[in-house]
Design an enzyme around this catalytic site. Sequence first.
Site, PDB file in Angstrom:
ATOM      1  N   ASP A 149       0.758  -1.312  -0.082  1.00 20.64           N
ATOM      2  CA  ASP A 149       0.002   0.029  -0.106  1.00 20.64           C
ATOM      3  C   ASP A 149       0.873   1.294   0.059  1.00 20.64           C
ATOM      4  O   ASP A 149       1.838   1.310   0.879  1.00 20.64           O
ATOM      5  CB  ASP A 149      -0.813   0.183   1.170  1.00 20.64           C
ATOM      6  CG  ASP A 149      -1.725   1.054   1.098  1.00 20.64           C
ATOM      7  OD1 ASP A 149      -2.799   1.195   0.400  1.00 20.64           O
ATOM      8  OD2 ASP A 149      -1.731   2.157   2.190  1.00 20.64           O
TER       9      ASP A 149
ATOM     10  N   GLU B 255       1.549   0.033  -4.915  1.00 20.64           N
ATOM     11  CA  GLU B 255       0.735   1.253  -5.125  1.00 20.64           C
ATOM     12  C   GLU B 255       1.725   2.511  -4.875  1.00 20.64           C
ATOM     13  O   GLU B 255       2.126   2.678  -3.815  1.00 20.64           O
ATOM     14  CB  GLU B 255      -0.406   1.251  -4.309  1.00 20.64           C
ATOM     15  CG  GLU B 255      -1.215   2.372  -4.564  1.00 20.64           C
ATOM     16  CD  GLU B 255      -2.075   2.781  -3.591  1.00 20.64           C
ATOM     17  OE1 GLU B 255      -3.356   3.518  -3.533  1.00 20.64           O
ATOM     18  OE2 GLU B 255      -1.924   2.392  -2.146  1.00 20.64           O
TER      19      GLU B 255
ATOM     20  N   ASP C 173     -10.257   1.764  -4.052  1.00 23.90           N
ATOM     21  CA  ASP C 173      -9.992   3.196  -3.876  1.00 23.90           C
ATOM     22  C   ASP C 173     -10.793   4.004  -4.660  1.00 23.90           C
ATOM     23  O   ASP C 173     -11.408   4.927  -4.108  1.00 23.90           O
ATOM     24  CB  ASP C 173      -8.364   3.425  -4.040  1.00 23.90           C
ATOM     25  CG  ASP C 173      -7.744   3.359  -2.962  1.00 23.90           C
ATOM     26  OD1 ASP C 173      -8.029   3.594  -1.698  1.00 23.90           O
ATOM     27  OD2 ASP C 173      -6.447   3.078  -3.099  1.00 23.90           O
TER      28      ASP C 173
END
Length: 583
Positions: free
Chosen positions: A246, A283, A381
């Site tokens: 993340d 990410e 998201d």
Amino acid sequence: MQFEVWAPTARDRVTLRRADAADHPMTRDPLREGWWTADAPAADGTRYGFALDDGPVLPDPRSRRQPDGPDGLSAVVDPASYEWSTPWHGRPLPGAVLYELHVGTFTDEGTLDAAAAQLAPLAALGITHIELMPVCPFPGTHGWGYEGVSLWAVHEPYGGPAALKRFVDTAHGLGLGVVLDVVHNHLGPSGNYLPLFGPYFTDTHHTPWGSAVNLDAPGSDEVRAYLLGSALAWLRDYRLDGLRLDAVHALADTRALTFLEELSTAVDALSAELGRPLFLIAESDLNDPRTTTPRPAGGLGLHAQWNDDFHHALHTALTGESQGYYADFAARPVAALAKTLTRAFFHDGTYSSFRGRTHGRPVEPGRTPAHRFLGYAQTHDQIGNRALGDRLSATLSPGLLACAATLVLTGPFTPMLFMGEEWGARTPWQFFTDHQDPELAEAVRSGRRREFAAHGWAAESIPDPQDPATRDRSCLDRTEAAREPHARLLAWHRDLIALRHSHPDLSDPDLATVKVAYDEGARWLAYRRGDLRIALNLSARPAEIPLGGRSGQVLVAWEPVEAPGPDGVLRLPPESCAVLAGG
């Protein structure tokens, strides 16, 4: 059994306290500064914690199980207590089709066992890997999982560690790899006891979540070892195939050898040791190809990264939205989409009006394999961070949803779907929490309403994250898949995934071979992948697309179409798409 804990903050003593026995004083490890150890009888399920000096009993920072949640005692987990039923030699990332799944809303039950029972249809669809959103313990029962606090444990309401092993075993039995989303850039504000043990965080850097995880200040060697150990444990002990990292751009790290390089080195070494492929997916908001460039070539050595630029271009082309970070893409959305299909990043050194500066770095098409970028139309998201958590299916026609699927599944990138996308699920996916601290719950509720009020939303229209109904609304409704137009969309995804698996041209990693033509005003786009041609009409009017060459054969089409005649022109109905061979 030997218990150990890194607790440099303890002045005089650390005590091992078991729920069913007398206390055990721990002794300093003479070879490891800040470490304390003790030998004590224990078995699978034994509850325990550590008391530092005269403080309260705290859960183990390396706890493998938190039966009573983040604030309770830890429990011993015997890794040998689970007998794996499926031999597994791994499944690599190249050629993959990923499926992002949130355990708590994939089924009404919200457990790993219930999710495992629904995996067979995904394998039949042609999915190759399940990407689980975070499963580490967090406050309450339901949440997204990004506020986890015990980075070695599994959320007990999901079923705990044994349930994760059953899930992975079931997935592997169906030929599905499993990827886990892990969060190293911050920990939840509630139930986070790490600062009481040592310098896990530092004020040297600040992040949107407060003090940064300590990757480069004094004590950071042990913090990095903590994160590395957790990552390797997921891959080794749970037989996972990869990790999604993340927001790596939020990792504040000034050391010469960065944490991400150290992690990729360790994962590659574990892959060689286990004899099966393992991979890391980042990410990253940096638009920096060095993220996935191999370490010998000066990169970080991660194996892939999410490509939000492709998403933003696709989203603006489909919806016409132009707010916030969509603004630059929305100026000429079809052109932006064409650029990402051939260059991966839209912002590759160009000016970003959202950031107020230039952003990104160019990708060298012949050097960076396309499978190192994940392409998607929707993610947790991009849905959940909208005010109402609305999916594309809430506003787009089935034809435009089919176009989105075509771009994702025949494009050059490793495709990823968000759960329910395959049938155009109409259920929203909203932001929900279950904070047990009333003050924190109110802060999250009011903060989200303030955020969207600044964009013109009425406060009362924003779903209350703490209301159980918000989570319930976000659960998939599988009965949709049998009804139209959902059944047709599901069949379309199945056909496209089958084409991707059967036609090597669609897995060609060379971005330089992708040839794109488009008409911004007429809103059509066509591209070539080897011997295949993909054409899309995003307009509400019919389109005439000059493909040239010989006629070719229509392999799949959303609406009935004829192959191009001698003039080489494909006539596509409004909001439709087709894949052709030859020509």
